[in-house]
Design a protein around this motif. Structure first.
Motif, mmCIF file in Angstrom:
data_model
loop_
_atom_site.group_PDB
_atom_site.id
_atom_site.type_symbol
_atom_site.label_atom_id
_atom_site.label_comp_id
_atom_site.label_asym_id
_atom_site.label_seq_id
_atom_site.Cartn_x
_atom_site.Cartn_y
_atom_site.Cartn_z
ATOM 1 N N THR A 242 -41.605 -29.696 15.581
ATOM 2 C CA THR A 242 -42.800 -29.779 14.736
ATOM 3 C C THR A 242 -43.925 -30.476 15.472
ATOM 4 N N SER A 243 -45.139 -30.106 15.094
ATOM 5 C CA SER A 243 -46.308 -30.701 15.725
ATOM 6 C C SER A 243 -46.566 -32.090 15.138
ATOM 7 N N ARG A 244 -47.471 -32.806 15.772
ATOM 8 C CA ARG A 244 -47.787 -34.158 15.311
ATOM 9 C C ARG A 244 -48.393 -34.110 13.909
ATOM 10 N N VAL A 245 -49.297 -33.160 13.701
ATOM 11 C CA VAL A 245 -49.953 -33.040 12.402
ATOM 12 C C VAL A 245 -48.903 -32.811 11.308
ATOM 13 N N ALA A 246 -47.973 -31.896 11.606
ATOM 14 C CA ALA A 246 -46.960 -31.573 10.609
ATOM 15 C C ALA A 246 -46.125 -32.800 10.293
ATOM 16 N N ARG A 247 -45.850 -33.610 11.340
ATOM 17 C CA ARG A 247 -45.014 -34.774 11.087
ATOM 18 C C ARG A 247 -45.744 -35.801 10.241
ATOM 19 N N ILE A 248 -47.043 -35.977 10.535
ATOM 20 C CA ILE A 248 -47.822 -36.932 9.730
ATOM 21 C C ILE A 248 -47.870 -36.461 8.273
ATOM 22 N N ARG A 249 -48.100 -35.125 8.110
ATOM 23 C CA ARG A 249 -48.143 -34.560 6.767
ATOM 24 C C ARG A 249 -46.816 -34.828 6.040
ATOM 25 N N ASP A 250 -45.727 -34.536 6.739
ATOM 26 C CA ASP A 250 -44.422 -34.747 6.113
ATOM 27 C C ASP A 250 -44.221 -36.217 5.742
ATOM 28 N N GLY A 251 -44.690 -37.097 6.660
ATOM 29 C CA GLY A 251 -44.530 -38.521 6.391
ATOM 30 C C GLY A 251 -45.288 -38.936 5.154
ATOM 31 N N VAL A 252 -46.530 -38.463 5.047
ATOM 32 C CA VAL A 252 -47.342 -38.833 3.887
ATOM 33 C C VAL A 252 -46.684 -38.351 2.608
ATOM 34 N N VAL A 253 -46.231 -37.078 2.642
ATOM 35 C CA VAL A 253 -45.613 -36.523 1.441
ATOM 36 C C VAL A 253 -44.362 -37.313 1.064
ATOM 37 N N SER A 254 -43.559 -37.642 2.078
ATOM 38 C CA SER A 254 -42.324 -38.358 1.773
ATOM 39 C C SER A 254 -42.627 -39.727 1.178
ATOM 40 N N MET A 255 -43.603 -40.397 1.772
ATOM 41 C CA MET A 255 -43.908 -41.727 1.264
ATOM 42 C C MET A 255 -44.459 -41.663 -0.155
#
Lengths: 533, 759
Positions: free
Chosen positions: B666-679
């Motif tokens: 996954t790209s960096r953007v996708a990981r940040i997005r996933d992180g935000v959603v998870s949090m």
């Protein structure tokens, strides 16, 4: 019938539960039959492998094995249609006269609402069983467990529509779902089917967990598990008591809607639908599209109208109508747009079923304001069930072993090769499109009428626009069937023939035309079946 | 009446069967429409002297849908057109399709269409009107796609259906609103409640929906393009559906609803303007064409525009003129279509430039064509003359718009007259070209229909006798009786002068016809391109939304799911949250330590490069949770948690042992997005737990068990007591299930190992 016998509470109890018992016991018997029956198929395949049995023309296996799956299909169909017939009998006697069933309340509520749905899902299941009787042997999916699973899933669907308690609701939901996960992945050698089943299972478990969480919150907020009791407790809340519980109740509402919208396959919880519908064997697809969806709508209605009947929760400011309206609009538009682009007819029908979930939700939203809305939803589900199963059935007949008809191109010239099936297919499609005088037309008309009665004009306008978009891709199938010739060298030179599928199509077509020409009896039944009616 | 209409439908299987035989048998089918014509003529006559005929058949009473029919002047007139011309078409079609593989299909669909069309014009129930309306569209779809080998006809068929079908839905909307306002499904009641309707806030939507339905069905600008496209249908179909009957359904609707919703500026101006524009534009377009059928198609559009124009002007006289025009047009246009069909059938071409001198090989057809052309030009003593005369007279007398409009009408009439000459006259005169010498004569079955229809035009001779029925038909539109004097000779009046001018202009145009055709075609008004554009846009949208929504990736699915659920929960919380945080117990040091441990473990799990690290970190977080259980006095729960965590970690390790190394995909953007959603989701669950915890449930269950455990079950561990005592039967059941499952697993393993051995 002997009056003394009828007055005995035990007999009455059996009678009241007969639709459910028929499926439960029948399913067990079918399982035994499957387990102890002689595995003809394996023998036939082995025999052919060592060359003892000659291969048929075109290199196909002589249909030695078709008999067993077909017998099981017949058994399953008999059981499921028996369930439907028991439902009709119970309806005619009147569930309100069978007081003995109050002993299983609120876990199972045997009222006209649940009996109506019992009939619809049994009918859907029965037709799906017949379709499987033709499809599974043709495509060499000789897995006898299909049929007991199908019967048990239908049982779960029945119980779901009858559930009057959070506990029985969840158990019924899982009874239905677990079986369907297996049915989707029945074709174990197919990567696509396994992937679809896994996705469906993972997302389905997630949705079920959310629902369970919602149920727990409801119990936490009210201390009750029976739906009617929760409804009363919520209605009784006010002042401080309300302030403390409002968050729990609203979130429970949200979570229950999410879980049920997932089962219905409405946007944005529809993601699994196209994959699962396409990967699954076609009879399973048909079954999921009708029985699972119907039962989920039934329980959604019961939850919304019994548990969240409070006027604050049924209002446009602080309640569920705007949520469901949004889901309805999204479902119709997104599904219709994507459906138009599909190259696979099966996938197109998958999206079409999502769009129909949208139309159904218009009716569900209207229940907050219109007295006719509930009946319109019930009637719509009946018309949708027969039209959709019929369409999938006709699609089965268009294919052959190793060559399932998937693309529009595959249907070119179908009208010539298989005139009767193509004619039936046309009826089912124009019913789905909502062209009069077919069942689907009155389904739509009644839903829209209820929405107009509820002054939801904008929803009706959006629904009408979507009907036009929908008509485009349904009619495209007709164009290919009747107005195109197959490319030279295309497969499907000889379409499949099967008495089982043909029977299923005849039954479905009778309903589609019957409901299109004389819908009155069914409409009155739907009106009589509404909750609290 | 209901019985007759339904019988027509019931006869369609017979039509399919008989239609497949030779023309001699197939033409017998015409007996039924002939009978209907006579029946409706009698009905019309009796309605003239007595009350309108009504008939009702209960269909779906619970929905207010009943098959109620009402035969008044307007309905009767249309019914006569449908059945009368239908008779000609059935005979003609039997010969036209003689030996064609689908001749049975043609006759059956034709009967289906006849049923639907009779339903449209006779029904009194607005919902039934919609049902029949859509059925005409659907049968038209089947008939346009009849010669389906050409991709052009398939395309046209769908296009026509989409355009008229959308209009039909507008009709449904209008019907629903009408029922809502008047509380009745009866069209007759609607026409009686004009006052109520015009004052109601729904008036505007009702009118717009009705007009949308009428304009799409009757091919008015900007929806006109489907009709020329529909010319891909075989000629008998074009003659019947796309000239004489179905396209007039829109006109019928406007005429029928005029007393109910007409008479306002909105209504009059919209209809008159759209009608006038279509009338001129289509007439101009018609004379550009070289294909006989295309000429007729555009001239039909133009004629329909004229009718709308007259209806829009809205005076009793113009309404009557419109009714007269409908009849005249149906006769001559139907004839010309059939004549074109014969020419096409016998010579194989419809190109104006290639056809000449056909009177030598097709003499009777030439007579029919000539009669129709003269009527279309508006020469006495033809019916076309009478119709044009009353139209001119009416337009002269109307107050709505300036007399310039008259010029437009004259010009359009002249252009239409030119069309008539081009189709009915030009192909038959002059020198017969060499390649047409071999043309076979048409059989009587072919020319009988057009000749009959063409001769009907000469009924203008009995102008006086025609006044009564025409006036009667117009009365249903106008709403009251008005005197109508039809005559061939009124003296030298302004209308007569206009007629003379029209004919002169027509002849002039005919003389200069080659010059006219050289004019550039109008560009920019091609609304067919708009339709294509709209379809293209829809296509584009669906492409745009299918890609992201259908990428078949489970993580996208979960993401959408979680975000939506989160949004819903968030809305619920924001609507309701009133958390009064109770005074919390002060934190102890080791509690903080445990929390820090869990947090650190979670962060490590997310950032881990290898699966093994991630699994172990997750396990650590789980142990942290178990520790808190222990601290808060739930040792049994902590025990369970410890064993579950351990077991999970072991299983994970075993599983991942078999897996290839996980790559970062996954790209960096996708990981940040996933992180935000998870949090965010974690935060929701946290708030949710808090809300639940500070509002404990009032159920008496826990106190019951707390009290009953020592006294009834003689145990102090409540959980244990519940499991083995209060709910012992459930536990037994659970154990049984577990054992069964274990046996099943063992059996499966056994089979697997045996299979391995066998191999």
């Amino acid at each position: 019938m002997d009056t003394s016998l009828m007055s005995s509470p035990g007999v009455m109890m059996l009678f009241g539960l007969s639709p459910i018992l028929a499926l439960g016991l029948g399913g067990l018997l079918l399982m035994l039959a499957e387990a102890f029956g002689r595995p003809v198929v394996a023998h036939a395949l082995e025999a052919q492998a060592i060359g003892a049995q000659p291969a048929g023309p075109e290199g196909q296996i002589v249909d030695a094995g078709a008999g067993r799956a077909a017998e099981l299909a017949l058994g399953a169909a008999v059981i499921l249609f028996a369930g439907a017939i028991f439902s009709v009998a119970l309806w005619l006697v009147g569930p309100e006269n069978v007081t003995a069933t109050e002993r299983v309340a609120p876990y199972l509520l045997i009222d006209r609402f649940s009996v109506f749905f019992s009939f619809v899902v049994c009918l859907g299941g029965g037709i799906a069983a017949l379709l499987a009787g033709g499809y599974l042997p043709e495509h060499r999916i000789e897995r006898g467990e299909f049929f007991p699973l199908l019967v048990f899933c239908t049982l779960g669907a029945q119980a779901l529509a009858a559930a009057g308690d959070l506990l029985s609701l969840f158990v019924a939901l899982e009874t239905m779902s677990l079986g369907v996960y297996c049915l989707v992945g029945l074709r174990r050698t197919s990567v696509r089917a396994s992937e679809a089943a896994l996705k469906y299972f993972l997302l389905g478990s997630f949705a079920a967990a959310l629902m369970l969480f919602g149920a727990a919150l409801l119990y936490g907020a009210t201390g009750r598990t029976d739906l009617a009791g929760i409804g009363e407790a919520i209605a009784g809340l006010s002042g401080d008591g309300l302030e403390g519980r409002a968050a729990q109740i609203l979130i429970a509402l949200a979570l229950l809607i999410v879980g049920l919208a997932f089962k219905v396959g409405a946007v944005p919880f529809h993601m699994w639908t196209p994959d699962a519908y396409e990967g699954a064997p076609t009879p399973t697809t048909g079954f999921m599209a009708v029985a699972v969806k119907t039962a989920a709508v039934a329980v959604l209605l019961r939850v919304l109208l019994v548990v969240f009947a409070d006027e604050r929760l049924g209002s446009w400011g602080t309640g569920w109508p705007p949520v469901l309206a949004t889901i309805a609009v999204l479902s119709m538009f997104i599904a219709n747009f994507i459906a138009g682009r599909q190259e696979s007819v099966k996938r197109m029908l998958a999206y079409s079923s999502i769009a129909h979930a949208g139309y159904v939700f218009i009716g569900v939203v209207a229940t907050s304001r219109s007295v006719d809305a509930q009946a319109s939803v019930l009637f719509y589900l009946l018309t949708y069930t027969v039209s959709t199963l019929g369409a999938f059935g006709a699609l089965i007949l268009a294919g052959r072993y190793r060559a399932e008809a998937v693309s529009y191109e595959d249907l070119a010239g179908f009208g010539r090769r298989h005139p009767a099936a193509a004619l039936a297919f046309s009826f089912f499609l124009i019913s789905l499109a909502g062209v009069p005088p077919t069942a689907g037309f009155f389904g739509k008309l009644y839903v829209f009428k209820a929405a107009i009665q509820g002054e939801l004009y904008w929803l009706v306008v959006l629904g009408l626009i979507n009907s036009v978009i929908g008509a485009y891709y349904y009619l495209k199938v007709l164009v290919f069937m009747y107005m195109r010739e197959p490319k030279p060298g295309a497969p499907f030179a000889t379409p499949m023939r099967s008495g089982y599928v043909a029977t299923a199509l005849v039954i479905a077509a009778c309903f589609v035309l019957g409901l299109g020409i004389l819908p009155d009896t069914a409409l009155e039944a739907a009106v009589a079946a509404v909750l609290g009616g | 009446m209901a019985f007759l209409i339904l019988t027509t439908l019931a006869l369609s299987p017979l039509a399919a069967w008989l239609g497949r035989r030779s023309a001699r048998w197939a033409q017998l089918l015409a007996l039924w429409p002939l009978f209907l014509t006579i029946w409706f003529a009698r009905g019309f006559h009796s309605a003239l002297t007595n009350e309108p005929l009504t008939d009702r058949l209960s269909w779906i009473p619970s929905m207010g849908l009943e098959l109620s029919f009402r035969l008044d002047g307007l309905s009767g007139l249309f019914a006569l057109l449908v059945t009368g011309i239908g008779t000609c078409i059935v005979v003609y079609g039997a010969h036209y399709f003689d030996g064609h593989p689908y001749s049975g299909r043609f006759q059956a669909t034709l009967f289906g269409f006849m049923t639907a069309m009779l339903g449209v014009v006779l029904t009194d129930n607005v919902l039934a009107l919609f049902v029949f309306w859509e059925l005409t569209g659907f049968t038209s779809f089947l008939l346009i796609g009849f010669s389906h080998r050409k991709s052009e006809s398939r395309r046209s068929a769908i296009q026509a259906l989409i355009v008229t079908g959308s209009g039909g839905l507008a009709l449904l909307a209008a019907a629903a609103l009408l029922v809502q306002v008047t509380g009745s499904e009866s069209l007759f009641t609607h026409t009686q409640s004009g006052e109520l309707l015009r004052a109601h806030p729904f008036y505007l939507p009702i009118v717009l929906c009705l007009l949308l339905a009428a304009f799409t069905k009757s091919a008015q600008f900007p929806f006109h393009f489907w009709l020329p496209g529909a010319m891909a249908a075989p000629t008998p179909v074009s003659a019947y559906l796309h000239s004489a009957t179905m396209v007039k359904a829109g006109v019928y609707l406007v005429a029928r609803m005029s007393p109910a919703v007409g008479g306002t500026q909105l209504w009059n101006w919209t209809i008159a303007a759209v009608g006038a524009f279509t009338m001129l534009g289509a007439a101009y377009r018609a004379v550009q064409e070289t294909d006989l059928k295309k000429i007729l198609a555009y001239s039909t559009v133009s004629a329909l525009g004229t009718i709308f124009f007259l209806l829009g002007l809205g005076t009793p006289a113009t309404l009557t003129a419109a009714v007269g025009y409908i009849v005249a047009h149906a006769c001559y246009k139907g004839t010309l279509f059939l004549v074109t069909g014969i020419i096409d059938h016998q010579t194989g071409t419809r190109d104006v430039a290639r056809l000449a001198g056909l009177r030598r090989v097709l003499p009777v057809t030439a007579v029919a064509g000539g009669l129709a052309a003269l009527s279309m030009m508006g020469l006495p003593p033809f019916f076309g003359f009478l119709a044009k005369e009353i139209a001119y007279e009416a337009v002269l007398a109307q107050p709505l718009i300036p007399q310039v409009a008259l010029g437009a009408l004259v010009l359009a009439s002249a252009l239409l007259g030119l069309c008539g000459l081009l189709v009915g006259y030009a192909p038959f005169v002059g020198e017969l070209p060499q390649d047409l010498r071999e043309t076979r004569r048409a059989s009587p079955g072919l020319w009988l229909g057009p000749l009959l229809l063409g001769t009907l035009g000469t009924l203008g001779l009995f102008a006086g006798a025609l006044s009564t029925p025409l006036e009667f038909a117009a009365r249903s539109v106008v709403g009251r009786a008005l005197p109508l004097e039809l005559a061939l000779w009124h003296g030298v009046t302004p209308p007569l002068l206009l007629s003379v001018a029209t004919v002169a202009l027509t002849l002039l145009l005919y003389w200069q016809r080659r010059g006219i055709r050289r004019f550039a075609r109008p560009r920019g008004l091609n609304t067919a391109r708009l339709y294509d554009g709209a379809v293209g846009v829809l296509d584009w949208i669906s492409l745009r939304i299918s890609r992201p929504l259908q990428d078949a990736s489970l993580s996208t699915y979960v993401l959408v799911f979680v975000v939506t659920t989160g949004a819903l929960i968030g809305t619920g919380l924001s609507l309701s949250i009133r958390v009064h945080l109770p005074s919390l117990v002060p934190l102890r040091t080791y509690e903080v330590l445990i929390v820090l441990l869990v947090v650190a473990a979670a962060i490590t799990a997310v950032r881990a490069r290898t699966t093994m690290t991630a699994v172990l970190s997750l396990g650590t977080a789980g142990y942290g949770v178990a520790l808190t259980f222990l601290l808060y006095g739930a040792p049994d729960l902590a025990m369970t948690q410890f064993s579950v965590e351990t077991l999970t970690a072991i299983i994970f390790v075993f599983v991942f042992w078999q897996f290839p190394k996980v790559e970062e995909t996954t790209s960096r953007v996708a990981r940040i997005r996933d992180g935000v959603v998870s949090m965010a989701f974690g935060w929701y669950i946290f708030v949710l737990t808090l809300v639940t915890a500070i509002n404990p449930t009032s159920s008496g269950l826990s106190s019951f068990y707390a009290e009953a455990a020592p006294t009834l079950a003689h145990g102090r561990n409540i959980v244990n007591v519940i499991l083995v005592d209060f709910r012992a039967l459930d536990t037994l059941g659970e154990i049984t299930v577990l054992v069964t499952a274990a046996v099943g697993v063992a059996a499966l393993l056994h089979i697997a190992s045996q299979e391995k051995l066998a191999r």
